[in-house]
Scaffold this motif. Structure first.
Motif, PDB file in Angstrom:
ATOM      1  N   ARG A   1     -10.432  30.901  49.020  1.00  0.00           N
ATOM      2  CA  ARG A   1      -9.434  31.908  48.635  1.00  0.00           C
ATOM      3  C   ARG A   1     -10.069  33.259  48.394  1.00  0.00           C
ATOM      4  NH1 ARG A   1      -6.967  27.495  45.922  1.00  0.00           N
ATOM      5  NH2 ARG A   1      -8.147  27.915  44.017  1.00  0.00           N
ATOM      6  N   VAL A   2     -11.225  33.236  47.689  1.00  0.00           N
ATOM      7  CA  VAL A   2     -11.893  34.498  47.385  1.00  0.00           C
ATOM      8  C   VAL A   2     -12.320  35.216  48.659  1.00  0.00           C
ATOM      9  CG1 VAL A   2     -13.995  35.489  46.406  1.00  0.00           C
ATOM     10  CG2 VAL A   2     -12.651  33.865  45.070  1.00  0.00           C
TER      11      VAL A   2
ATOM     12  N   ALA B   1     -12.644  39.114  42.614  1.00  0.00           N
ATOM     13  CA  ALA B   1     -12.931  37.785  43.160  1.00  0.00           C
ATOM     14  C   ALA B   1     -13.930  37.048  42.281  1.00  0.00           C
ATOM     15  CB  ALA B   1     -13.470  37.916  44.579  1.00  0.00           C
ATOM     16  N   LYS B   2     -14.965  37.749  41.841  1.00  0.00           N
ATOM     17  CA  LYS B   2     -15.961  37.145  40.963  1.00  0.00           C
ATOM     18  C   LYS B   2     -15.313  36.711  39.656  1.00  0.00           C
ATOM     19  CE  LYS B   2     -20.540  37.949  38.995  1.00  0.00           C
ATOM     20  NZ  LYS B   2     -21.655  38.919  38.834  1.00  0.00           N
ATOM     21  N   MET B   3     -14.421  37.546  39.161  1.00  0.00           N
ATOM     22  CA  MET B   3     -13.715  37.228  37.920  1.00  0.00           C
ATOM     23  C   MET B   3     -12.890  35.958  38.096  1.00  0.00           C
ATOM     24  SD  MET B   3     -13.756  38.730  35.000  1.00  0.00           S
ATOM     25  CE  MET B   3     -12.930  38.621  33.422  1.00  0.00           C
ATOM     26  N   THR B   4     -12.271  35.830  39.264  1.00  0.00           N
ATOM     27  CA  THR B   4     -11.470  34.631  39.547  1.00  0.00           C
ATOM     28  C   THR B   4     -12.327  33.369  39.486  1.00  0.00           C
ATOM     29  OG1 THR B   4      -9.942  35.880  40.946  1.00  0.00           O
ATOM     30  CG2 THR B   4     -10.027  33.505  41.274  1.00  0.00           C
TER      31      THR B   4
ATOM     32  N   HIS C   1     -17.712  44.554  35.137  1.00  0.00           N
ATOM     33  CA  HIS C   1     -18.811  43.939  34.399  1.00  0.00           C
ATOM     34  C   HIS C   1     -19.286  44.921  33.336  1.00  0.00           C
ATOM     35  CE1 HIS C   1     -23.268  43.270  33.949  1.00  0.00           C
ATOM     36  NE2 HIS C   1     -22.781  42.096  33.574  1.00  0.00           N
ATOM     37  N   ILE C   2     -19.392  44.454  32.091  1.00  0.00           N
ATOM     38  CA  ILE C   2     -19.784  45.332  30.989  1.00  0.00           C
ATOM     39  C   ILE C   2     -21.281  45.256  30.732  1.00  0.00           C
ATOM     40  CG2 ILE C   2     -19.490  45.802  28.524  1.00  0.00           C
ATOM     41  CD1 ILE C   2     -16.646  44.733  28.741  1.00  0.00           C
ATOM     42  N   TYR C   3     -21.789  44.012  30.517  1.00  0.00           N
ATOM     43  CA  TYR C   3     -23.213  43.863  30.210  1.00  0.00           C
ATOM     44  C   TYR C   3     -23.601  42.399  30.351  1.00  0.00           C
ATOM     45  CZ  TYR C   3     -27.740  44.327  27.898  1.00  0.00           C
ATOM     46  OH  TYR C   3     -29.089  44.322  27.626  1.00  0.00           O
TER      47      TYR C   3
ATOM     48  N   HIS D   1      -5.618  32.817  35.144  1.00  0.00           N
ATOM     49  CA  HIS D   1      -6.455  32.896  36.343  1.00  0.00           C
ATOM     50  C   HIS D   1      -5.872  33.925  37.309  1.00  0.00           C
ATOM     51  CE1 HIS D   1      -8.856  29.445  35.194  1.00  0.00           C
ATOM     52  NE2 HIS D   1      -7.730  28.894  34.781  1.00  0.00           N
ATOM     53  N   ASN D   2      -6.749  34.793  37.799  1.00  0.00           N
ATOM     54  CA  ASN D   2      -6.343  35.811  38.778  1.00  0.00           C
ATOM     55  C   ASN D   2      -6.381  35.212  40.166  1.00  0.00           C
ATOM     56  OD1 ASN D   2      -6.119  37.895  36.802  1.00  0.00           O
ATOM     57  ND2 ASN D   2      -8.348  38.124  36.831  1.00  0.00           N
TER      58      ASN D   2
END
Length: 542
Positions: A240-241, A352-355, A502-504, A540-541
């Motif tokens: 999917r990603v 996509a990475k977040m998913t 992405h924060i850290y 979920h995204n």
């Protein structure tokens, strides 16, 4: 006929365990018959009550009762040979598993005893002399046995009646006195019982090992099935990603192609307009040139003088040398398109990475036994805020004593996991992970060296509590922060959930003990920071 039938069915009255005629035969629920003593010992030596014939397992040990019919038939088969009819006496004939009488001629009868002095075995008839003759009464009789010479000491020609525990060998009386006098020697029966007990324990041990390995097979199969399910989910998520990313690339290519073709059409239309305008001026100039040429050839003085004013009208003054219709280079257009697409693709990759990361979401609740006495936790364990009122709670070793901290109930010591916290409306908060042995009393430093990996907001600035702390420059103020941990990978990463930025990340961490989610809602600040930290469910995204 009846006698013949009895002979033919003799095997039906043999116990499958001891292979002898039934003694107190019992029938178990599956229908098979055994000697009561045989099946009882079989079940005592094994962890499960299982039929030796059909292998059926009984969850509870069946109650055993003697089968009277088989018992009566077996009793007839055990009657002495001299008390039976000629037809029934055939049952005394030696079977392949029995020891035969050494003195019988013709049909060999089953031996009842063996003599260790004569080294021979006798049926009931031929054994009579050992019971009546004075010189033979002193001979050592034993149950029927084959290879009697192996039961005699080759050195002293005496029966092997004892067992040396030191040398683990059978010896005779003289061996015990002469060669093994310093050793512990016991009777064969005692040695037999000890060895049998050892064998029983080893058998039980092996049975236990077998069961453990059977359980391991089930565990491996379950693990393999679970692994397949996880891999299937990962594969579906990955497809999917990458499908989304491919669609993004296809859209970028389509947009670039459309933009390029549109610019090409615009440039073409502009060129056509310029060409038409230049051609019109050329036409007008050629017309004027022809008129002037005709007039210059005229001999009519009056006509020439009268026509000059009209032919002296202003000529076109547009300077075409400064006019250009050169299009922008295709490379420049492509570079601008790639730059724009790069920004879009980076955003899509982050989403996509977040998913993928969100698929490791775990359910986290707050642990009241670790909460500072001025913290207020919701009943469902999902919210925490600071109160000016000090609660009367027990100061256990797990509870934070100085800072307004609280840990999650759930611990993690392997794999990957993810959770989210809503920080909207707050001007101070702390969020991260803590190891189990991290100090909880007094003024503690929230640094990795102290067992804390945290992100925090204070004085409108965001920091990662490394050593030293890192001030972060964020594109936007996060409303919800997600934390992802890869235990084996030594990674703790923070994300802005809404933007997927992405924060850290804390990298190269060495985790060797349990990790707990860590929360601090910050002080109340006179009501300015009264909004609670909220552990939110992960959407979920897709």
């Amino acid at each position: 006929m009846a006698a013949a039938s009895c002979v033919l069915s003799e095997d039906q009255f043999l116990c499958p365990i001891c292979l002898d005629v039934f003694t107190k035969p019992v029938t178990i629920p599956c229908g098979h018959n055994f000697c009561k003593t045989c099946i009882t010992k079989q079940w005592e030596y094994n962890a499960q009550c299982q039929c030796p014939m059909c292998k059926k397992i009984f969850n509870t040990r069946p109650e055993l009762q003697v089968n009277t019919f088989i018992s009566e038939m077996a009793a007839q088969l055990k009657q002495p040979a001299q008390e039976k009819t000629s037809s029934s006496s055939e049952l005394q004939h030696v079977r392949s598993k029995d020891v035969s009488c050494d003195l019988c001629t013709g049909t060999k009868l089953k031996a009842l005893k063996s003599c260790l002095v004569c080294l021979a075995s006798y049926c009931e008839t031929h054994m009579e002399s050992h019971l009546t003759v004075t010189g033979l009464k002193s001979h050592h009789l034993i149950d029927p046995a084959e290879n009697l010479e192996n039961r005699m000491c080759t050195k002293h020609d005496k029966p092997l009646e004892l067992f040396c525990k030191a040398d683990q060998t059978c010896v005779c009386m003289l061996c015990a006195v002469l060669d093994h006098k310093a050793h512990e020697v016991v009777s064969l029966k005692e040695g037999y019982q000890e060895k049998k007990e050892e064998l029983r324990k080893r058998e039980a041990q092996i049975e236990q090992m077998i069961q453990k390995r059977q359980l391991k097979i089930l565990e491996i199969r379950d693990s393999f099935q679970l692994s397949n399910e996880v891999r299937s989910r990962e594969k579906a998520a990955g497809v999917r990603v990458f499908t989304i990313l491919k669609q993004c690339v296809d859209r970028g290519l389509s947009d670039f192609t459309d933009t390029t073709e549109e610019k090409q059409r615009t440039t073409e239309e502009q060129a056509k307009g310029l060409i038409k305008e230049v051609e019109q001026e050329i036409y007008d100039l050629m017309k004027r040139r022809n008129e002037l040429g005709q007039l210059s050839q005229s001999d009519d003085h009056l006509l020439l003088l009268q026509s000059i004013p009209s032919l002296s009208a202003t000529l076109p003054t547009k300077e075409w040398t400064t006019v250009s219709n050169q299009p922008l280079s295709s490379e420049a257009t492509a570079l601008r398109a790639v730059d724009q697409f790069e920004k879009i693709l980076c955003t899509e990759i982050q989403k996509a990475k977040m998913t993928l990361i969100q698929r490791y979401a775990v359910d986290v609740t707050l642990d009241p036994d670790t909460a500072h006495c001025r913290l207020v936790l919701s009943d469902d364990g999902k919210q925490v805020n600071h109160s000016n009122v000090k609660k009367n709670v027990r100061d256990n070793p797990e509870r934070f004593s100085y800072w307004f901290n609280v840990l999650g109930k759930q611990s993690f010591s392997s794999g990957r996991f993810y959770c989210e916290v809503q920080v909207n409306g707050k001007n101070e908060w702390y969020f991260g992970m803590a190891k189990q042995s991290a100090t909880r009393k007094g003024q503690i430093s929230l640094s990795p060296e102290r067992g804390y990996w945290t992100l925090w907001l204070r004085d409108r600035k965001y920091y990662a509590r490394a050593n030293p702390s890192v001030c972060l420059s964020l594109n936007s103020k996060p409303q919800k922060v997600g934390i992802f941990v890869d235990y084996e990978g030594g990674l703790v990463s923070f994300y802005d959930v809404e933007s997927a930025d992405h924060i850290y990340s804390f990298t190269d961490c060495s985790f060797t003990e349990k990790l707990y989610p860590f929360f601090n809602p910050g002080g109340n600040d006179g009501g300015k920071n009264s909004t609670p930290l909220i552990i939110t469910p992960v959407n979920h995204n897709e």
